[in-house]
Design an enzyme around this catalytic site. Sequence first.
Site, PDB file in Angstrom:
ATOM      1  N   CYS A  67      -2.411   9.396   2.289  1.00 11.84           N
ATOM      2  CA  CYS A  67      -2.092   8.691   1.046  1.00 11.84           C
ATOM      3  C   CYS A  67      -3.192   8.887   0.014  1.00 11.84           C
ATOM      4  CB  CYS A  67      -1.857   7.214   1.313  1.00 11.84           C
ATOM      5  SG  CYS A  67      -3.200   6.414   2.190  1.00 11.84           S
ATOM      6  N   GLU A  87       0.892  -1.177   0.000  1.00 14.48           N
ATOM      7  CA  GLU A  87       0.000   0.000   0.000  1.00 14.48           C
ATOM      8  C   GLU A  87       0.919   1.213   0.000  1.00 14.48           C
ATOM      9  OE1 GLU A  87      -3.175  -0.077  -0.243  1.00 14.48           O
ATOM     10  OE2 GLU A  87      -3.695  -2.131   0.300  1.00 14.48           O
TER      11      GLU A  87
END
Length: 516
Positions: free
Chosen positions: A278, A244
């Site tokens: 993010c 991720e």
Amino acid sequence: MTTLETGPTTNAGATFDSLDPGTGEVVGSYPVQGAEAVAETVERARAAAKWWSGLSFAERRTHLDAWAGVITRRIGQLAEVMHAETGKPHTDAQLEIVLALDHLAWAAKHASKVLGRKRVPSGISMVDHAATVEYLPRGVIGVIGPWNYPVFTPMGSIAYALAAGNAVVFKPSEFTPGVGAWLVDAFAQVVPEHPVLQLVTGFGLTGEALCRAGVDKLAFTGSTATAKLVMAACADTLTPVLIEAGGKDALLVDADADLDAAADAALWGGMANAGQTCIGTERVYVHERVFDQFQAKLSALAGTVRAGTDPGAQIGPMTMPTQSAVVRTHVLDAIERGGRAVVGGPDVVGDRLVQPTILVDVPEDSLAVTEETFGPTLTVARVRDMDEAVELTNASRYGLGSAVFSKRRGVELARRIRSGMTAVNSVIAFAAIPSLPFGGVGESGFGRIHGQDGLKEFANAKAVARRRMPALMALTSFSRTAKTDKIMATIATLRHGRGLNEPPFVSPLRLPRQAR
Ligand code: NDP
């Protein structure tokens, strides 16, 4: 931040401090664990994994629900640790915990249905067999987490890995070890029997040691640059990885969009958590028919948001002091290349506090458009139509999240965007829906946390084919006859061989001997 250079290898007794980014005060001190300590931790986890995987889904759910109960009852305390280590406002920390709790509860509740043993069709050729599939725990999962959402982000791996029956060894960021320790201590309260969830602390080398410790999967969340080091370290032991990584999310505003809602979402998506998200919005592409109106609304709203360390501030300081320099470089580069700051600008990028900045007329090859800025900044660009908006969005090498504001074409545009997740007429919504998978494409990584995919990510599919009646045709035997081959060829022709312009398949048994 990759700190391979600064982290000692196995310096027994060495410690490091976690600091309050607002004041620079020491919040806590933690051991720098080297390869030996990490290996011992993984060894203990292996024994714990045996016990944990032997429990039923229902038993594990009881433990995980109890953990959620402890976190909920002590939410203020955990939020305080998060605030101290990251600088984020207490209320934001609380929201992050609540969202993580929803995932924990979802994973615990749905693990049985998603991973449990199921019958699947065995097909015409294998009708004499029964087929089942189940998803078994992998064993020990190593989880390496970032600092920006120190509860929500690692819990996307930890909760799902535990619910799938694995033990977990968690290496939090060097900036948020206290948050990691808090979560692990709370878990040990409800599962005192075995160390099913353990902590290792230190710098990049501790993370690397975890990659090399023989864990059964490594779930990494962090920057794309570190992800490549993690993959390389895991390659030596063929340890599978879930990545991720970073993003450069775009928000698209169509001509028919609700501009108030779009401006509100762009501002929050870009500035919340001081832009250190993010899936934060970093680029905005606006249809030319509504560009001026949208920009005016966004700029006016931006005036209501302020970075500070006082309780009245909507956003906190930069957690990692070195990030301010990255933000400054991107803003300066944009301006040198002809961009304009309509809100903020280089002067508001302090060493710790960065005030909201909105840039327009920024060339698409500028750092502020191509690289992850990870600060409270937005680039806002005018596009002639939504085709151009999609094209520019997809030009990024990242592909994590995105958002579309459009009354008529929201879902259509969402489906054309090359990213793992898209919110339509909202922002970041997908992260808060536990049944939706979370993850990216391209340099944003691969694999998924959350949802059914997130549970399966931490399990090995186990397939069982069981003979349930005497063989109708002996296929997997040297006693297979020419007649069986002929029947199989005929069945295959009937099922798959009906081409429009091709002659039907002829079994070689029917051909004259010399032609075979
Ligand atoms: P980093 O990549 O710097 O660090 C992530 C973790 O990796 C930290 O725990 C770090 O430890 C550790 N680490 C560093 N070097 C190594 C190594 N060689 N081997 C193994 N582990 C190592 O990221 P940040 O912590 O700065 O987090 C910000 C980044 O995370 C941004 O790019 C952001 O986009 C991304 N992110 C992605 C998310 C997603 O879901 N896709 C969610 C949240 C963030 P240490 O801190 O001790 O150096």
